[in-house]
Design an enzyme around this catalytic site. Structure first.
Site, PDB file in Angstrom:
ATOM      1  N   HIS A   1     -35.016 -24.206 -43.066  1.00  0.00           N
ATOM      2  CA  HIS A   1     -35.464 -23.120 -43.936  1.00  0.00           C
ATOM      3  C   HIS A   1     -35.320 -23.565 -45.389  1.00  0.00           C
ATOM      4  O   HIS A   1     -34.897 -24.701 -45.646  1.00  0.00           O
ATOM      5  CB  HIS A   1     -34.718 -21.812 -43.633  1.00  0.00           C
TER       6      HIS A   1
ATOM      7  N   HIS B   1     -32.161 -25.459 -46.699  1.00  0.00           N
ATOM      8  CA  HIS B   1     -32.089 -26.908 -46.462  1.00  0.00           C
ATOM      9  C   HIS B   1     -33.025 -27.641 -47.423  1.00  0.00           C
ATOM     10  O   HIS B   1     -32.687 -28.688 -47.971  1.00  0.00           O
ATOM     11  CB  HIS B   1     -32.510 -27.255 -45.033  1.00  0.00           C
TER      12      HIS B   1
ATOM     13  N   CYS C   1     -14.451 -21.007 -34.576  1.00  0.00           N
ATOM     14  CA  CYS C   1     -15.824 -20.493 -34.755  1.00  0.00           C
ATOM     15  C   CYS C   1     -16.801 -21.573 -34.315  1.00  0.00           C
ATOM     16  O   CYS C   1     -16.814 -22.664 -34.876  1.00  0.00           O
ATOM     17  CB  CYS C   1     -16.094 -20.110 -36.220  1.00  0.00           C
TER      18      CYS C   1
ATOM     19  N   CYS D   1     -19.324 -22.535 -37.143  1.00  0.00           N
ATOM     20  CA  CYS D   1     -18.796 -23.509 -38.110  1.00  0.00           C
ATOM     21  C   CYS D   1     -18.383 -24.800 -37.422  1.00  0.00           C
ATOM     22  O   CYS D   1     -18.190 -25.805 -38.084  1.00  0.00           O
ATOM     23  CB  CYS D   1     -17.576 -22.965 -38.832  1.00  0.00           C
TER      24      CYS D   1
ATOM     25  N   CYS E   1     -15.678 -14.583 -37.924  1.00  0.00           N
ATOM     26  CA  CYS E   1     -15.740 -15.659 -38.927  1.00  0.00           C
ATOM     27  C   CYS E   1     -16.281 -15.085 -40.240  1.00  0.00           C
ATOM     28  O   CYS E   1     -17.269 -14.370 -40.233  1.00  0.00           O
ATOM     29  CB  CYS E   1     -16.672 -16.765 -38.421  1.00  0.00           C
TER      30      CYS E   1
ATOM     31  N   HIS F   1     -19.975 -16.525 -40.638  1.00  0.00           N
ATOM     32  CA  HIS F   1     -21.008 -16.172 -39.664  1.00  0.00           C
ATOM     33  C   HIS F   1     -21.018 -14.703 -39.255  1.00  0.00           C
ATOM     34  O   HIS F   1     -22.011 -14.208 -38.749  1.00  0.00           O
ATOM     35  CB  HIS F   1     -20.885 -17.054 -38.417  1.00  0.00           C
TER      36      HIS F   1
ATOM     37  N   LYS G   1     -27.253 -14.618 -48.039  1.00  0.00           N
ATOM     38  CA  LYS G   1     -27.457 -16.037 -47.790  1.00  0.00           C
ATOM     39  C   LYS G   1     -28.557 -16.207 -46.750  1.00  0.00           C
ATOM     40  O   LYS G   1     -28.617 -15.477 -45.768  1.00  0.00           O
ATOM     41  CB  LYS G   1     -26.162 -16.668 -47.272  1.00  0.00           C
TER      42      LYS G   1
ATOM     43  N   LYS H   1     -31.172 -17.927 -40.377  1.00  0.00           N
ATOM     44  CA  LYS H   1     -32.128 -17.625 -39.326  1.00  0.00           C
ATOM     45  C   LYS H   1     -31.672 -16.393 -38.537  1.00  0.00           C
ATOM     46  O   LYS H   1     -32.465 -15.535 -38.203  1.00  0.00           O
ATOM     47  CB  LYS H   1     -32.233 -18.828 -38.391  1.00  0.00           C
TER      48      LYS H   1
HETATM   49 ZN   LIG Z   1     -18.322 -19.557 -38.728  1.00  0.00          ZN
END
Ligand SMILES: [Zn+2]
Length: 535
Positions: free
Chosen positions: A22, A25, A131, A134, A156, A159, A311, A314
């Site tokens: 995306h 990146h 996680c 991560c 997390c 996430h 942030k 996806k």
């Molecule tokens: Zn995480």
């Protein structure tokens, strides 16, 4: 920034193949490409590495849920998405490493064997919250309380998904042993972690005390087996970080490349997103210290791209594919926008409205219009041949001075890893030239026959503007190579100045390089105006 070797080695993080790219990146890749193109135009010996991170539990689970093997999944994502996106972004990387390549796997095994043999890797047990997003054990204190469907669970902080309690018989890297050496290194090399906010965060983290790091897993097998215990695969981050080194040790055909390693190691800059700063600024240098290898010069952590205040992700449905924007605006405008609109190192927002407004103002009306006006006037008044200039007035000299300052300021900004400030500096010349044309009114001067011939005032104005545009083609080539190349062609510069890519930045600001009689052609617009900007 160039050292005595005159080499410059820069890396992006290797991207995780569980998803397609995306614009978050793409932002890192474009920054890496702009910086390395710039250093190439300084005539430095540049190596630009990018690639993909293909091991770990997350990739394995994604592959399973798609009914393919992890290798098949990685191959498909690399071929269909991660390699093509480099072309979409017009990125000119020198190598592309995949962590499933034999060249990487064998070099990683050699590296960890050395650490194991010397006692820096030992067997132990560990239990803690993990996680999978991560691929990292978390400290209990950094977890958040889940809400909604995750009510009552610990999640997390990055996430927002519940962590899993893992208890493993593992191998550990004796990282705590390197805490004092790391702190001394940070102290001695303030440029090692940038920007300052990132440096402060890492210093605070390490000063709290480092724990040894669990570096193996035996509950799944998608990874590099430990040479001394094949029941375990190497922790994916330990595996991934080593790509920066292994890519220089062997080429894709598995041949040793000691000359590459000698020339480029250690890296000048590892560009990373701020969410993976600690891996690069703590674990990676500790690994290299243990191995007895030279440390990279700078870890630069950039901010996040935000869409609608969140942030890019996806899973949160905010992920935008680079091609969605590039199909509308082109790769040059994409590169310009993300490199200029966001202060490198801080978070930035993307919106279609802002992108369209910047495109029209800076590219279509600013730089593009300037280029087409100059070509049109040389065509109209001098039959398309650049005339012989007369004597410079103060106004002409001012343009040359602005160009020289733009070069110096942009160079300093590149050394400070500040692409947005580099473009700001170059844009002072775009703005000065537009003002110059408005004030000098060449269309009025053209009406006075005594001033309209060779060596007259009209010729001097047009040559001054052409020299300014020549400087802009060189300075903007690392940012917008397609438009810069078109402008270079339009000025007829290649015939006697040579290829644009070979033009040194240092001399871009020196006027008097375009020869009288050069054919100036009015090609297609560099940046056609957008009629409908509402998208
Ligand atoms: Zn995480």
């Amino acid at each position: 920034m160039a050292d005595a070797k005159n080499s410059f080695y820069l890396t992006t993080p290797i991207y995780y193949v569980n998803d397609a790219p995306h614009i978050g990146h793409a932002y890192t890749t474009v920054a890496a490409d702009m910086l390395t193109r710039w250093h190439r135009q300084r005539q430095e010996d540049v190596w630009f590495l990018t690639g993909t991170d293909e091991h770990g539990q997350k990739v394995m689970r994604t592959a399973e849920s798609n009914g393919v093997t992890p290798q098949q999944w990685a191959d498909k994502l690399v071929d269909d998405a991660w390699v093509p996106v480099l072309n979409t972004l017009n990125a000119k990387n020198d190598d592309f490493i995949r962590t499933t390549q034999p060249r990487h796997e064998s070099a990683v095994q050699e590296f960890i064997s050395k650490l194991h043999d010397q006692g820096d890797i030992y067997a132990g047990s560990y239990e803690g919250p993990y996680c999978v997003g991560c691929e990292e054990y978390k400290q209990a204190g950094e977890l958040l309380d889940g809400t909604g469907e995750h009510e009552g669970q610990k999640v997390c902080p990055i996430h927002g998904y519940p962590v899993e309690m893992l208890s493993e018989q593992n191998y550990f890297f004796a990282m705590s042993k390197y805490q004092d050496r790391l702190l001394a290194f940070y102290e001695e090399h303030p440029e090692f972690i940038q920007p300052a906010s990132a440096r402060n965060e890492v210093l605070g983290f390490v000063k709290q005390g480092l724990q040894d790091l669990s570096i193996s897993r035996n509950t799944f097998d998608w990874g590099i087996p430990l040479p001394w215990d094949s029941e375990h695969v190497l922790y994916v981050w330990f595996d991934a970080l080593l790509n920066y080194m292994t890519a220089l040790q062997k080429n894709v055909d598995g041949e040793d490349t000691p000359e590459l390693f000698e020339k480029y190691w250690p890296a000048n800059v590892h560009l990373v997103g701020k969410d993976i700063l600690r891996f690069h600024a703590v674990i990676w240098p500790a690994m290299l210290m243990a191995h007895g290898s030279a440390l990279p010069k700078t870890i630069f952590a950039h901010g996040w791209l935000l869409v609608g205040g969140e942030k890019m992700s996806k899973t949160k449905l905010t992920g935008i594919a680079p091609s969605q924007i590039i199909d509308v605006f082109g790769s040059d405008a994409f590169r310009y926008y993300f490199m200029r609109a966001i202060q490198f190192g801080q978070d930035g927002s993307f919106s279609w409205e802002d992108m369209a407004a910047q495109y029209n103002a800076a590219l279509a009306n600013g730089w593009g219009n300037l280029a087409s006006r100059l070509a049109a006037m040389v065509g109209k008044y001098f039959g398309g041949a650049l005339p012989q200039a007369g004597e410079f007035t103060e106004a002409d000299q001012h343009i040359a001075d602005v160009a020289a300052k733009a070069v110096a300021d942009a160079e300093a900004a590149i050394d400070a890893i500040s692409p947005n400030h580099a473009i700001d500096a170059v844009w002072t010349l775009v703005d000065a030239l537009n003002l110059y044309i408005t004030e000098q009114e060449p269309w009025k001067v053209a009406k006075d026959e005594s001033q309209a011939g060779q060596g007259g005032r009209l010729a001097t104005i047009l040559v001054t503007a052409a020299e300014g545009l020549r400087a802009l083609a060189v300075l903007l080539n690392p940012v917008m190579p397609i438009a810069a190349g078109k402008l270079w062609d339009s000025l007829g510069a290649e015939d006697y100045l040579g290829a644009l890519d070979a033009q040194p930045v240092a001399t871009a600001g020196e006027f008097g390089q375009l020869k009288p009689g050069t054919t100036v052609t009015k090609g297609e617009a560099l940046f056609p105006r957008l009629e409908d900007t509402t998208n």
